[in-house]
Enzyme design. Structure first.
Site, PDB file in Angstrom:
ATOM      1  N   ASN A   1      -9.978  -4.395   3.942  1.00 56.10           N
ATOM      2  CA  ASN A   1     -10.696  -4.351   2.667  1.00 56.10           C
ATOM      3  C   ASN A   1     -10.110  -5.328   1.670  1.00 56.10           C
ATOM      4  OD1 ASN A   1      -9.722  -2.982  -0.074  1.00 56.10           O
ATOM      5  ND2 ASN A   1      -8.524  -2.057   1.590  1.00 56.10           N
TER       6      ASN A   1
ATOM      7  N   PHE B   1     -10.201  -3.635  -6.677  1.00 60.01           N
ATOM      8  CA  PHE B   1     -10.207  -2.657  -7.784  1.00 60.01           C
ATOM      9  C   PHE B   1     -11.552  -2.623  -8.515  1.00 60.01           C
ATOM     10  CE2 PHE B   1      -5.327  -3.244  -8.655  1.00 60.01           C
ATOM     11  CZ  PHE B   1      -5.036  -2.540  -7.496  1.00 60.01           C
TER      12      PHE B   1
ATOM     13  N   SER C   1      -1.465  -3.704  -4.157  1.00 60.34           N
ATOM     14  CA  SER C   1      -2.731  -4.115  -3.547  1.00 60.34           C
ATOM     15  C   SER C   1      -2.712  -5.622  -3.302  1.00 60.34           C
ATOM     16  CB  SER C   1      -3.902  -3.772  -4.465  1.00 60.34           C
ATOM     17  OG  SER C   1      -5.045  -4.488  -4.050  1.00 60.34           O
TER      18      SER C   1
ATOM     19  N   ASN D   1      -5.268  -7.417  -3.131  1.00 61.48           N
ATOM     20  CA  ASN D   1      -6.576  -7.962  -3.517  1.00 61.48           C
ATOM     21  C   ASN D   1      -6.731  -8.326  -4.986  1.00 61.48           C
ATOM     22  OD1 ASN D   1      -7.437  -7.619  -0.820  1.00 61.48           O
ATOM     23  ND2 ASN D   1      -7.647  -5.440  -1.240  1.00 61.48           N
ATOM     24  N   THR D   2      -5.661  -8.230  -5.757  1.00 61.49           N
ATOM     25  CA  THR D   2      -5.669  -8.739  -7.131  1.00 61.49           C
ATOM     26  C   THR D   2      -4.630  -9.847  -7.176  1.00 61.49           C
ATOM     27  OG1 THR D   2      -6.319  -6.616  -8.079  1.00 61.49           O
ATOM     28  CG2 THR D   2      -5.214  -8.159  -9.562  1.00 61.49           C
TER      29      THR D   2
ATOM     30  N   LYS E   1       3.747   2.693  -6.021  1.00 65.23           N
ATOM     31  CA  LYS E   1       3.215   2.532  -4.656  1.00 65.23           C
ATOM     32  C   LYS E   1       3.519   1.131  -4.175  1.00 65.23           C
ATOM     33  CE  LYS E   1      -0.953   3.105  -1.858  1.00 65.23           C
ATOM     34  NZ  LYS E   1      -2.306   3.688  -1.800  1.00 65.23           N
TER      35      LYS E   1
ATOM     36  N   ASN F   1       0.941   0.873   0.886  1.00 67.36           N
ATOM     37  CA  ASN F   1      -0.410   0.320   0.735  1.00 67.36           C
ATOM     38  C   ASN F   1      -0.807  -0.417   2.026  1.00 67.36           C
ATOM     39  OD1 ASN F   1      -2.822  -0.624  -0.579  1.00 67.36           O
ATOM     40  ND2 ASN F   1      -1.726  -0.468  -2.522  1.00 67.36           N
TER      41      ASN F   1
HETATM   42  C1  LIG Z   1     -11.419   0.666   1.412  1.00 67.38           C
HETATM   43  C2  LIG Z   1     -10.045   0.944   0.910  1.00 67.38           C
HETATM   44  C3  LIG Z   1      -9.807   0.897  -0.459  1.00 67.38           C
HETATM   45  C4  LIG Z   1      -8.523   1.150  -0.945  1.00 67.38           C
HETATM   46  N1  LIG Z   1      -8.316   1.132  -2.301  1.00 67.38           N
HETATM   47  C5  LIG Z   1      -7.091   1.420  -2.782  1.00 67.38           C
HETATM   48  C6  LIG Z   1      -6.867   1.474  -4.172  1.00 67.38           C
HETATM   49  O1  LIG Z   1      -7.773   1.281  -4.981  1.00 67.38           O
HETATM   50  N2  LIG Z   1      -5.605   1.744  -4.608  1.00 67.38           N
HETATM   51  C7  LIG Z   1      -4.571   1.987  -3.741  1.00 67.38           C
HETATM   52  O2  LIG Z   1      -3.450   2.246  -4.187  1.00 67.38           O
HETATM   53  N3  LIG Z   1      -4.766   1.977  -2.411  1.00 67.38           N
HETATM   54  C8  LIG Z   1      -5.998   1.707  -1.915  1.00 67.38           C
HETATM   55  N4  LIG Z   1      -6.190   1.696  -0.573  1.00 67.38           N
HETATM   56  C9  LIG Z   1      -5.035   1.931   0.325  1.00 67.38           C
HETATM   57  C10 LIG Z   1      -4.924   3.380   0.756  1.00 67.38           C
HETATM   58  O3  LIG Z   1      -4.715   4.234  -0.340  1.00 67.38           O
HETATM   59  C11 LIG Z   1      -3.767   3.536   1.745  1.00 67.38           C
HETATM   60  O4  LIG Z   1      -2.556   3.226   1.103  1.00 67.38           O
HETATM   61  C12 LIG Z   1      -3.914   2.628   2.971  1.00 67.38           C
HETATM   62  O5  LIG Z   1      -5.254   2.505   3.343  1.00 67.38           O
HETATM   63  C13 LIG Z   1      -3.128   3.148   4.158  1.00 67.38           C
HETATM   64  O6  LIG Z   1      -3.585   4.422   4.557  1.00 67.38           O
HETATM   65  P1  LIG Z   1      -4.619   4.654   5.770  1.00 67.38           P
HETATM   66  O7  LIG Z   1      -4.105   3.896   6.940  1.00 67.38           O
HETATM   67  O8  LIG Z   1      -4.657   6.145   5.954  1.00 67.38           O
HETATM   68  O9  LIG Z   1      -5.941   4.119   5.298  1.00 67.38           O
HETATM   69  C14 LIG Z   1      -7.467   1.445  -0.052  1.00 67.38           C
HETATM   70  C15 LIG Z   1      -7.716   1.495   1.314  1.00 67.38           C
HETATM   71  C16 LIG Z   1      -8.989   1.256   1.805  1.00 67.38           C
HETATM   72  C17 LIG Z   1      -9.239   1.332   3.293  1.00 67.38           C
END
Ligand SMILES: Cc1cc2nc3c(=O)[nH]c(=O)nc-3n(C[C@H](O)[C@H](O)[C@H](O)COP(=O)(O)O)c2cc1C
Length: 406
Positions: free
Chosen positions: A127, A131, A225, A227-228, A260, A289
């Site tokens: 992804n 944000f 993140s 992505n910023t 985080k 993350n």
């Molecule tokens: C589509 C998507 C959007 C995410 N958006 C955020 C976010 O806005 N803020 C954040 O701290 N982590 C975000 N994450 C990261 C998740 O909170 C998590 O840290 C990461 O996906 C690892 O966990 P997982 O393997 O269970 O997905 C996002 C993950 C995904 C897949």
């Protein structure tokens, strides 16, 4: 295999090839309706059915941390409900807590689409949402309205209870007799607005925190993140300390604040974050993350764009992240001798994955991608599995398993 895995997932993911962001949006629309109407009988009927299907209560899974009661250690990770549209619904899916956000001071649309991709072969997602969110003020308004609904519900209940013969109007307020709303701790994850220069990051986080500080049970400084642009450079001690200093100055209610971190940090950099967490008396660290690494992936080409995965920007979540995030958790736990609580996240799909994170040192864990792949019964399966593991080892509480690697 449950019906989600045998029928729903193959239809949505493989046959229809439903766009992941579209599917996510539709799901949230439905949950948002449930949330808005949650004091009304139709929604309460649905909620009680969800509870029957997905919740598992067991005293061995309960913990009180930072003065908050967690009915179980498995939470919804940040990013799923960025704007808190389903804030009071997540407990019905069995989660022990939910993290809203990431929310930024200024509303922003996020990156151009497509920006969310499934990597089926890897049980992963890529992804680069960036944000996308309605901003801190909108989240504050929504959560405040939510609290009013809750208070209304209380008043409604009292009226009904104190009246011998409830009027028809009061009768219509009656909840299904077996329905009990589930209240779980709600975290709020804060990020930096894209328009705010990195040098002004502290003021940006502070602006969001000011508006939301009474509305969340805990807060997260998201500096990880991918992505910023430049966001992850805020993990550097000098930059991060400015943010933490500003937030803790404003934090008169002493709400738990976490940072985080990214899985891609070097050990030295993680050690620096640990020091800062101790200096600023943070509640703990959320690890981790998504990763910017691509070398562990089987997927070569992203179908939706036709481009090699190595050329697509974004963070990888799901199974390929599991091992690294566990290593980061273990490192933090060992460095701090277990004195700094950790929320572990990254690649959890099964009870074994959850146990791995907990025994490496995580007091709480979160899921995002696993829930998409495994479906809504995943939470209950994992909790059941954790209870079995505790029983097998003669442990009476999940807190006894934290950091207990055998
Ligand atoms: C589509 C998507 C959007 C995410 N958006 C955020 C976010 O806005 N803020 C954040 O701290 N982590 C975000 N994450 C990261 C998740 O909170 C998590 O840290 C990461 O996906 C690892 O966990 P997982 O393997 O269970 O997905 C996002 C993950 C995904 C897949």
């Amino acid at each position: 295999m449950d019906i989600y895995q045998s029928s729903i997932r193959p239809i949505l993911f493989s046959a229809l090839k439903a766009d992941p962001e579209w599917l996510h949006y539709q799901t949230l629309q439905l949950l948002s309706w449930l949330n808005r109407t949650r004091s009304r009988p139709p929604s309460q009927w649905v909620q009680s059915r969800l509870q029957q299907a997905y919740c598992l209560r067991n005293v061995a899974l309960e913990q009180t941390l930072w003065g908050l009661k967690f009915p179980n250690p498995l939470g919804l990770a940040a990013g799923f409900d960025k704007d808190g549209v389903a804030a009071r619904i997540w407990g019905n899916f069995g989660f022990g807590f939910a993290e809203l956000g990431t929310v930024t001071l200024h509303p922003q649309p996020g990156n151009p689409r497509p920006r969310l991709f499934r990597l089926l072969e890897d049980k992963a997602a890529l992804n680069r949402m960036g944000f996308n969110n309605h901003g801190a003020e909108a989240l504050a308004r929504r959560l405040e309205q939510g609290l009013q609904v809750e208070e209304g519900l209380q008043v409604g209940k009292l009226q009904v209870e104190s009246s011998n013969q409830p009027s028809n109007l009061q009768r219509s307020n009656l909840q299904p007799s077996n329905f009990q709303p589930i209240t779980i701790p709600l975290g709020i994850n804060l990020g930096k607005s894209k328009v705010t220069p990195l040098e002004e990051a502290a003021a940006d986080y502070l602006g969001s925190f000011r508006q939301l500080k009474d509305l969340g049970d805990y807060f997260v400084v998201n500096v990880s993140s991918p992505n910023t642009p430049g966001l992850r450079s805020l993990q550097d001690a000098a930059q991060l300390s400015l943010i933490l200093e500003a937030l803790q100055q404003e934090n008169n209610a002493q709400k738990p604040i976490f940072v985080k971190i990214a899985p891609d940090l070097e050990w030295d950099a993680i050690a620096d974050v640990i020091k800062l967490a101790q200096t600023y008396q943070l509640a703990g660290i959320i690890a981790t993350n998504t990763t910017i690494r691509r070398d562990m992936l089987k997927t070569q080409i992203i179908q939706a764009t036709g481009k090699p995965v190595s050329e697509e920007a974004g963070g990888i979540s799901g199974a390929p992240l599991r091992q690294r995030s566990t290593e980061v958790i273990r490192f933090i736990y060992q460095q701090t001798q277990g004195t700094l609580p950790i929320i572990g996240v990254g690649g959890i799909f099964t009870a074994e994955d959850a146990w791995e994170k907990i025994t490496a040192g995580a007091s709480l864990i979160q899921v995002y991608t696993g829930w998409i792949y495994e479906g809504p019964w995943m939470v209950r399966r994992i909790l059941q599995g954790l209870v079995h593991k505790l029983e097998e080892r003669g442990l009476t509480s999940i807190s006894e398993a934290v950091g207990r690697e055998d």
